[in-house]
Design an enzyme around this catalytic site. Structure first.
Site, short mmCIF file in Angstrom:
data_model
loop_
_atom_site.label_atom_id
_atom_site.label_comp_id
_atom_site.label_asym_id
_atom_site.label_seq_id
_atom_site.Cartn_x
_atom_site.Cartn_y
_atom_site.Cartn_z
N THR A 218 0.83 -1.20 0.00
CA THR A 218 0.00 0.00 0.00
C THR A 218 0.87 1.25 0.00
OG1 THR A 218 -0.04 0.21 2.41
CG2 THR A 218 -1.76 -1.15 1.41
N ASP A 219 0.28 2.34 -0.47
CA ASP A 219 0.84 3.63 -0.14
C ASP A 219 0.63 3.81 1.36
OD1 ASP A 219 1.96 6.16 -0.27
OD2 ASP A 219 0.80 6.76 -2.04
N TRP A 220 1.34 4.76 1.96
CA TRP A 220 1.40 4.88 3.41
C TRP A 220 0.03 5.28 3.98
CZ3 TRP A 220 5.17 2.58 1.74
CH2 TRP A 220 6.36 2.35 2.42
#
Length: 505
Positions: A218-220
């Site tokens: 995932t992105d953060w």
């Protein structure tokens, strides 16, 4: 592996511990942890009280794409990979390969192009370079993440044909040609489903159709359901937390997430971990070859310069007298803001290098230096050059028309520097001082044009900018326009050498 171990493996460890200041780290479960760090214009590790991790500030990806030189881009990728390797980073969180769908997207400087084919082939060269150094690359943000405004909640509604022909195409090319270790899923929803929870995107298209066999992270902080993320084929949840571990454990015990689905993601992470420098016991030096890479940064920027207009004004003869207007000669921009900023050991400003190649009108440039220092302060400039700082636009017309006339009398040419910066988390605006010239920029160009052209002397504009600005309304007031994008730490050298013809744009 126990259930607890498998769940821990698919959830990040939070902020990096082995390399403090890096973006994140996986948990050490049966294999060593893997450190991740941001890009794409060079390795970004935030300084701590104990130390700084200097890294080369390369030209932004838009400028790399402007070179049309895949071999050069691959060399840049390898240099970045080598710096990551020598600082103990296993996975580099770049390149960004979203499309320049809108010219004012705040992160366009991190992306290569509006063209999916060019974006894909340049990204593939970049990934090959990074991974040739033994470090994994992570093309991002998958997919259709073409704006910063409301990026974590927006639903991008797009037809499958447009998706496949435009927004997915760069990812397809890079997956098939460069075989990246990882892909980062995007914040946004795609046709009603968060990208990190979209099984059609992450499993059907990415894995079953394209044959991707790395990990998806995932992105953060992306998405809203870690169980759906694992089920959809998003293997690694970043930056991760103990709370997410607990949620996943409960989901498996309640039957909401099958252990086979968990095993699938854990196995993919283990496979990539076995490729990592940490797993192989690499002893990093903390001493990347920054001098050699500085020269490569210059070479890459030199090939990415674009000459938008030239009516006999360029090249300037070395040693000729020039009047340089605009605060950008001092507030030279190496790159953009957000996770894509860099921490170089040195930055060469435009004024520094012009003084080496030409006879600069010191009365004028010294006035701009004094003005910038009074308005900004030395500490701000240090942050602008070596960390990140947002330079709120200053009025540019600090000289009178009478003074401009005096400078036109005793100089051979005028150079006007225009700057624009953008960054992660916000988009640019269709207003004066951003897409359009500010009133003071317009007034300055008009004054300089009148006075220098009246004496038959050329006016050159240097665009040190993050993305497009409007030029149609003022291009006829000047004789040459040189686009240098955000050219990295060697910015000044590249600008000066292009102006005097040592570089052929």
């Amino acid at each position: 592996m126990t259930l607890e171990e498998k769940v821990s493996l698919v959830v990040g460890w939070g902020p990096a511990r082995r390399v403090p200041g890096a973006a994140g780290e996986t948990r050490p479960v049966k294999v060593p942890s893997m450190v991740t760090s941001d890009g794409p214009s060079g390795l970004r590790i935030e300084p701590t009280k104990e130390r700084k991790w200097y890294a080369t500030a390369f030209p932004v990806p838009t400028m790399l794409a402007s070179t049309w030189n895949l071999e050069l881009v691959e060399r840049v990728g390898r240099a970045i990979g080598e710096e990551a390797r020598e600082y103990g980073v296993d996975i580099f969180l770049a390149p960004g390969i979203n499309i320049h769908r809108h010219p004012l997207c705040g992160r366009n400087f991190e992306y290569f192009s509006e063209d999916p084919l060019l974006s894909g082939v340049v990204a593939a060269a970049y990934v090959k370079g990074v991974q040739s150094a033994g470090v994994g690359a992570t093309p991002k943000h998958f997919a259709a993440n073409e704006q910063e405004t409301n990026r974590v909640i927006i639903d991008t509604v797009v037809s499958e044909r447009a998706l496949r022909e435009i927004y997915l195409k760069p990812f397809e090319i890079v997956v098939k040609e460069a075989k990246p270790w990882a892909i980062m899923s995007a914040y946004n929803k795609l046709n009603g489903k968060y990208c990190s929870q979209n099984e059609w995107l992450l499993t059907k298209v990415l894995r079953e159709e394209w044959g991707f066999n790395g990990i998806v992270m995932t992105d953060w902080g992306a998405g809203d359901n870690p169980v759906e993320q694992i089920k959809a084929g998003n293997d690694l949840i970043m930056p991760g937390s103990d709370e997410i571990v607990t949620k996943l454990l409960e989901a498996v015990k309640k039957g909401a997430l099958s252990e086979s689905e968990l095993d699938r993601s854990a196995l993919r992470i283990l496979r990539v971990a076995q490729l990592s420098l940490s797993y192989r016991g690499y002893r990093y030096s903390n001493q990347p070859n920054l001098e050699a890479h500085a020269q490569l940064a210059y070479e890459a920027a030199a090939e990415g310069v674009v000459l938008l207009k030239n009516e006999g004004a360029l090249p300037l003869k070395e040693g000729s007298r020039v009047a340089v207007f605009g605060t950008g000669q001092i507030e030279t921009l190496k790159g953009g803001m957000g996770s894509g900023h860099t921490h170089p050991k040195r930055v060469v400003t435009i004024l520094e290098s012009l003084r080496e190649r030409l006879k600069v009108e010191e009365e004028l440039s010294s006035a701009y230096e004094k003005y910038v220092l009074e308005k900004r302060g030395r500490e701000f400039l240090e942050k602008l050059y070596y960390e990140e700082a947002y330079p709120e636009p200053l009025p540019q017309d600090i000289v009178s028309e009478e003074q401009v006339a005096k400078f036109a009398e005793r100089n051979d040419a005028a150079i006007i520097v225009i700057t624009r910066i953008s960054g992660e988390g916000w988009d640019r605006r269709l207003e004066k001082g951003d897409f359009y010239l500010s009133n003071s920029e317009r007034k300055l160009i008009e004054m300089v044009s009148r006075q220098f052209r009246a004496k038959g002397k050329p006016v050159v504009v240097v665009l040190n900018i993050c993305g497009p600005i409007e030029v149609v309304s003022w291009r006829d007031l000047v004789d040459a326009i040189l686009l240098v994008w955000l050219p990295g730490q060697e910015a000044g050298r590249v600008v000066a050498d292009a102006l005097v013809g040592r570089i052929n744009p």
